[in-house]
Design an enzyme around this catalytic site. Structure first.
Site, short mmCIF file in Angstrom:
data_model
loop_
_atom_site.label_atom_id
_atom_site.label_comp_id
_atom_site.label_asym_id
_atom_site.label_seq_id
_atom_site.Cartn_x
_atom_site.Cartn_y
_atom_site.Cartn_z
CE LYS A 38 -4.22 -6.04 1.68
NZ LYS A 38 -5.66 -5.79 1.42
CG HIS A 71 -2.55 -8.45 4.49
ND1 HIS A 71 -1.79 -7.34 4.77
CD2 HIS A 71 -3.77 -8.23 5.06
CE1 HIS A 71 -2.51 -6.49 5.48
NE2 HIS A 71 -3.71 -7.00 5.67
#
Length: 247
Positions: free
Chosen positions: A143, A139
């Site tokens: 995040k 990600h």
């Protein structure tokens, strides 16, 4: 239908707001840390709940327990996409689902939810003592939670198929030799990757790989709004995206 969005100023929250209007629904407003009355944004979840027919919640894990109490008290259906919940927050979600319909999903993408069903089947068919399971997710650098909620959902689906608990066999931080029967996780954070998840099942003689890659966050917003359109009118209880896509 009037839709409210908790976390409306975040990246996914903004996309959900756009998608609500694109699908011809009424954007009732949102919840954010900083109120913006001109745009119907408040910092009080109860005010939002009173003005809408359903709430999409893509806010923060640390306020989910509070939202659970507020939305249950307001009798407002709740679509929850926030991940990284601790046991207290998850217990609050379950308690809320006793009085209102709650749809909780780690990922709103249709393809990912189909993948979860496939993973359960693989767990049933392929023996855990013969196929080593590893889940790798990537990600964007901002995040917060790791592994991602989606990675944990994949692990939970595999564990369900194997007839075991992910809490017992999941391994996030590991050193040394691999244990038999565990489900391993690895998390990568770099750039602005939207979301990539890969499960590999490897035996001594073959390897199976199943993956999902999101190119655009809008796929999550589209799924969240689809869930929001479906949820009002359902009986109190805890639902998932499989309930939406199966109808």
């Amino acid at each position: 239908m009037r839709v409210g969005i908790a976390g409306i100023t975040g990246r996914l929250g903004r996309l959900c707001a756009e998608e609500v209007e694109a699908q011809g629904l009424v954007l009732a407003g949102g919840v954010a840390r900083t109120p913006d009355p001109k745009n119907h944004i408040t910092d009080n979840a109860a005010i939002l709940a009173a003005s809408c027919d359903v709430v999409i919640d893509v806010s923060r894990a640390d306020i989910v327990a509070h939202h659970a109490e507020v939305f249950a008290r307001s009798a407002c259906p709740w679509v929850l996409g926030t991940t990284g919940l601790d046991d207290t927050a998850q217990s609050a979600v379950l308690e809320a689902s006793r009085s209102i319909p709650v749809l909780q999903a780690a990922n709103f993408a249709p393809g990912l939810n189909v993948l979860l069903d496939l993973v359960r089947q693989l767990g049933v068919i392929l023996p855990e003592n013969e196929y080593d399971a590893e889940i790798v997710e990537t990600h964007h650098r901002q995040k917060v939670d790791a592994p991602s909620g989606t990675a944990l959902a994949i692990g939970a689906a595999l564990a369900e198929g194997r007839g075991v608990s992910l809490a017992d066999v999941g391994r996030i931080d590991r050193q040394g030799r691999r244990e038999d029967g565990v489900i391993g996780f690895a998390s990568l954070r770099s750039g602005q990757v939207v979301g990539e998840h890969t499960l590999t099942l490897t035996s001594d003689t073959e390897q199976i790989t199943i993956s999902h890659r999101a190119f655009d966050r809008r796929v999550f917003a589209q799924g969240a709004v689809k869930a929001a359109k479906w949820l009002p009118g359902q009986e109190p209880g805890l639902y998932g995206m499989v309930d939406v896509f199966s109808r």
